[in-house]
Each structure stands twice: as structure tokens, then as C-alpha cells.
Design a protein around this motif. Sequence first.
Motif: not given
Length: 913
Positions: A156-181
Amino acid sequence: MREQRAPGLRFRGAGQVSEKRKRLLALAGDDLWGIELLRFAIQQAVAELAGLGGMVHLGSPGYGGGLRLAVTSGLPPALTQAWERVDGNGPLAPARAFRDGVFVQASLSNVDRGMPEPGGAANGRPDGRQDGARAGSWPAGTAMAAVPLLGPGGPVGTLSVVTLSTHRPSAGRRAFLDTLGRWAGERLGKSSTPDPALTEQQEQPTGSHLPQELQAVGTWDWDIRTGDISWNDAMPTVLGLDPDTVDGRIDTWMGTIHPEDLPWVLSDMDEAIYTGRMHSTEYRVCHPDGTTGWVRVRGRLVRDDHGEPARMIGTLWDVSRTHDVLDAITEPQARNAESSSAERASHIRRLAGALAEAVTVRDVVAASADHILPSFGASGLMLALLEGEHLRPVGSTGYPKEFVDRIAQMPVSWGFPITVVLRERTPMFISSSEEYVERYPATADIPAVGGKQAWAFLPLIASGRPVGSCVVGFTDPRQFTGVERNLLTTLSGLIAQAMERARLYDREHTRARELQRGLLPRELPRLPAVTAAARYLPAGKDMEVGGDWYDIIPLSADRVAIVIGDVMGHGVAEAVTMARLRTAVRTLADLELSPDELLSHLNDLVSELGDDFYATCLYLVYDATTRSCVLTRAGHPPPAVVRPDGTVLFPEADPNSPLGAAAPPFDTVEMELPEGSLLVLYTDGLVESSTMDIDQGMAQLARALRGTISGAPAGHREHAAEPDATGLDCLECLESLCDSITAALLPGRQGTADDDAALLVVRTHALPSDDMATWPLPEHPKAAGEAREHVRAQLSAWHLDDLSMTTELLASELVGNVVRHAKGPIHLRLLRTDVLTCEVSDGSLTTPRIRRAAETDEGGRGLQLVAAISRRWGTRYTATGKSIWTEQPLNPESPTLIPEQAGLDLYDLLDDE
């Protein structure tokens, strides 16, 4: 340099923090909706990735594959303005995450330089515009991480975060973002979940038009300048409309539903447009099928490149289920609260009116207790006024006497709440006895003494200065709400103003009452010729003091002057005028003036006071030796005469005009009163009111007299000349008669009458013939000797030999003066009542005067002797001449003066025989 950590602080791993955040999402539950939900999701995502800020875009196929910016957090408008619309088929991170339903991260450097991302077109701006304008530049090395918001039917939409690094977040953080979405998407894609504690009937409220799993969030975009509105596919669903009947434009809708069905678009957004603030509200909508529901609308303003308002964009979702659940839970409470609030408002309105009408301090206390106690459920109220260094309780209800007495003994300097609020001029609210004891341990016994568990201590401030305190008490502990505190504080101001006015009125009224009552006889004299009782009834509480007065004045030779009057008007000036008239009547009565002459002098006195002063007056003289009565009245109602047989009559005579407007001479009436008659004198306040004219009042008075006398026992008087049917031969009987008359003529009007009323009831007594002796004397020098012989013989018969020598000297001197200086006929009279009266009459109008005789004078000391050896003496004029009289007490407390003790020569007293 090694980092210094604060003692006791430990840093947890990223995995532990993510787990904490997941539990935080579970705690948030269903409390967050719409814009608040999205903003909360952005904050959690930014904190998880340690980013600069975030955005949420919403979209659906109804947008033609495009995404609209809904919420931002932490990012300036200069950077987000270009991201208000994102091409759903483009290469940007939000579009890819929405399209593919997966986590996407991409550098923002290429976007900032207008270069295409890998696999994307070089369009220079996220929205595809190629006008060359740049809203701003992203910091170097920044990237955007985007996660889809997955609802029950897909993204139904997207949630975007502007970060200071171009490195991909850790698997745990990506999992949290998926859960949050998923967490945010699921709550955007459904209405509120009903309370599991509700019944089955409550779980199926009306107003939800689709199964729960199909209910979704609608997004809308309103162009303020053109009026066009576009929305996603969920909008018709939320509004209960058939999506096939609408094509995404407002003009099509207008043909299907009425404008009032879209209040979220057509009203209440002016403030959001002009101020730029978030628009948030809920509306009841009417659906085409006749049902109603509730929608919640959130929206924000979008400005153009020049900073001018351009569009309103936002979300809309169905909250009917939430309202039905809340209504089922809160409706009874709301009804009770509404009823209680209405009742309280009614009491407060009545209190304000009662305080405005309150005249006395007692009125203020009564009004406060009658309306404050039921309004707040209180059980006690006390008002105390500041007097010097102490508080004086002036009224209380619901408090024992011991508590009130304790307050009366407390100086203002004591640390007791009722005095503290007065010094600090700030209300104090104590919710329990425990709180009271904790704050004021020195007076810990007060709660038990007063029998209360919670209090509102309110200072009474009027005209900027403290006038007293008010204590409102409650039987049980109580938490005071902000509304109750404000109301009680406001009411204390109203009470203070009313109390100040009432106190000033009471002071003025008390002074006037004291003046008036001080000028009325404290006790009527007890005289042989009359027995009298009186009543004075003040007007109602709203009236000032009046000028009603009465008096009984003893005259010479067992005669009595009876007077009653009424100064027209009310107030201190009238009371003072009454005092002046009463003093003048006493002075003129001592001169033994006739009733008509006395009223002539009073008329002159009132006329000199001014054109605004008038008074009525009735003056009569009763002679016990002849049972005759002479009366004159100036505009006053006639007296009621009750004969011994019970007949009641009102003497017919010209009433004359009131004093101040009369033109002498005054008409007089003479009548003879049988032994035991009653004279009833009154002012017009007794027999006249707004509902009764004076003729009706006098008739009612006559009936009351007849009714009272007919039920009285037969009287008994030793020297009664005629049978006495009244039975009113004692003071107690007359007092009872006064009460009966006032009760009959003023039923229920006492304290509320239109005018003051005075009542004077007098029973007349005739002087028995055995107590009188009269002798004619010759106009010859030997008359003095005959007078002494008559006196000697009569006093011996009356067993008053101790007064014989003095009385002989008085009679000899008075007769000698008549022989020398006046003319006949000459009469000597002795009267025995409570005093012995010696009276000599002649046919001359010459007034004798005391003069100071020289040492060589052979005469001129006679009247000095008379004044020295008698209690009092004087002269009065009669129809045939004058009478000179003296009085001696029958039982003198001191020996009678003999001539030598008086410093007088016996020369003038020697026998003239």
C-alpha cells in the motif's frame, strides 16, 4: 583518546535493540492510526538505521502506478519537495520497493547529480520533471533504504530512510524493517479491531460495509487551485461506494452523492491551508444505501516551488467500528456525565442569580450552601469573614459546632489551610485526610473534628483585598478535576463579591435598626391609668428601616398621652426624622399642650425639614379621673376602640392632612371611655399592603379583635365601674392580644411585608372615686387655712399622715399665690394613685414663675419652696383657666424636706388667717 563511559552504562548489541523495538511495536497495538501511525513507523526506522530522516509514500493502481508523499520526518522541505510524486515504474528506491515488495537500498549521489541509477533512466528528478530546478542537494555519501508497507492485499506504500552510509544494513536490521513494514501495512489496510471483551452483538457493529480483511486506507490528492481530486482504489471502498461508478474525479462523484457526503474535502481545511498545520478530524458520513459511518481524515499542505499553497494530500479510513465500540462502552457514562454536567450548570446559574439577589450575609451563606453542595456532591460548607486578626464564621452547614468554634479561635497568622489561602490568596485542594495530616501535622485532629475527608479551601477576594475564606468539605476522599478546581475558584470570586456587598448592607442595616429600636421605648411605662403592650414589625429583608414609632407619656393628674406616628419612606434619614419627632412630642407634652396645639407645632417642625418629608401622627390624651379621651390625628388611621362589652368602633373624625402638608387648626374628637376599654393604635403597615386596601385591613382588624376578645375569660377588677367582657386586665393578656392581631393581619408576611408595622394596645383604667377629693375654696386670704384643714383631714383618712405637713405647706403656698395674683373660682383637689397629687385650679391664664428673691425681699420664695419639697410640679391650662399641681411619692425613699432644710423662710408660709 579512549572514550569515557558513564559509570553503570552498558551498550547493547544491535540485535538486542531490534528485539526491543519489535516488542515496542506490539505494545503500540491498535492505538495508532493514519498519519500518527506512519510518523511512528518512520521514527522507529530512522532510529534503527541511525538515519537522517524518513518518508512514507502511498500508492495504488488507481494512481496509475505512481506514489504520493504522505508523511516526512526529520527532513527539510527543500529536500522532500521533489519527492512528492514518484513514478511507480521508475528506478528510484521507493518505486522499486513498492513494485517488487522487497527491501531496496540505493545511493542518492546519482539522483542529486541528475545521473541514472543502475538500470534506470536519467530523468534528473524523482518526479520525472525536467525543468532543471533543484530543490536542494543531499549530503555526500547518503543513501536511501526503502521497505514496502505490505497490507492484506499487497503493498500500500513504502517507507524510506535516508542514511549516511551506502553499506547495506545488517540482516537483523533488515529483518526489523521488514517486520515494521508489515506491521504498518496491516494497520493501514484494516479498520480498528474490536475489544475482545465485547459481546457478539458488539463485535458486529453497523456502519462497516465490507469484511474486515478487505477494509483499507484511502489516499487522496486535492488540487486547491483547480478543485480536482484524485484518490486510490480504496477510497470508494472506505466510503461504501461502488468503484465502477467513479472514475477518480470529483465531478463524477457529484452526480452520485451530495456535497455534504464529502465534508472532509469541502470544509474545515481552511486552517490547515493557511497555517500549514496538519489537518486531522473525524466525520460522520451518509452512504447512498441509507446507512451512516465514521471516517478519520488526515491531511497536510503541499506548497509549489514558489512557496504558495498548491495541494492537500492525505489519508482516509473507516473508523465506524471504533466509534460503535466506544459508543457501546461510553454512552452510559457519557449520558451520566452529560446529565451531571447539565445539573451542575443549572445549579451554578441559579447560584449566580441567588448571589446577585442576596442582601444579607445570611442570604449569601444560604445561597452558597443550597447550590454548591449539590453541584459538587459536597457535604459541608462554611463561610468565615476576616475581622481584624481573626476569622469569624458567619454561616455553616454540615459542620459540627466544635469545628466552627475551632475556626473562630484561629488567628490569621496560624498555619491552617483556611488562613493560609487567605494570606497567599491561592485556593488549596486537599484530596484525603492522609494528605491533610502529612501537610498540616500540627492540626491533625481537624479531619476527625469536622467529619470530612476532602476539602476545597477557597480565599474570598473582593476588590483586590481578602474578605474571608470558604471551606467546601466532602465526606469521602476525592480527586478534584481541573474543571472542578476552576469552577470552585470562579465561584469563590462570586461569593466574595456578594459577601462584601452583604456585609456592607448588614452594617448599614444594623446601624439603622439599632438607631430605630434605640429611639423606640425599650419598655412601656406602667401607669395607674393604663396598661399597654406594643409590637414593632420591620418590613421585608429588601426594605430599609422605616419611621414607625409610638410612645406613652405620663402627664399630670393621672392623665396619659398616647402617640403613634409614621414617617413616610424608608432609610436612615426617615429613622432620624422619627427620632426628632418623638423627642419633640415628649418636650411639647411636658408643656401640657392640648392635642391639636401639639400637632400644630409638630407640623411646623416637619415643614422645616423640607418638601420631601411627611409624617402621619395620632395623639390622644386619656384622663383617668373623668374617663375622657381627646384625640387628634394628622393623616393617620383612626384608633380602634373596644368597649367592655366587646363592641369595636373607629371614631369618626376628619383625619386632617399629614404633618408637613397640613394647615392648622387640627380637628379633635372627645369621647368618654368606660372602665376597661381598649385603645388599639397602629400604623398603615398593619392594615394596608399591595394586596389589601386600608378599609379591608381595618375591617379585618375589627374581626380579629372581636374574635380574640370573645374567646377571652371574663376579667375581674376590684374597682371596675362596668362589667368587663374583654378579660384583658393584665399585661400578659395584652401581649397575647398583640401576637394574635399580628398573626391575623400579617399571616405569612412577617419579614416579607411591604412596610413596617407598629401596634400599640392600651387598656384604660378609671381612677376610683375613693382616691379623689375636691373642695371649692373662697377667694379670701383665709382660703389657705381651709386648704390646710382639708388636706390634714383627707390624708388622715387615707392613712398618709406622714405626708400631711409637706402637703399642707404646698397647698397653703399654691392657694396663697392664687389669692394674691389670680382670680377665682378656686378649687383644691387631691388624687391618690402611685403618687399624691395636690392640685389648685383658678380662673386665670397667668403662668406662675419662679424668681430669685433678694435677701431683703419679704416674698417671692413660695415657688422655690414648692420646687424644693415636691418631686415635680407644673401648670396646665384648662377650658376655664389653669391648674397648678405638685406630686409627691407615697413611699419616699428619702425624708421629705422641711422648709428650713430647703433654706427657706417660713414667713410666706405663716397662717394668713
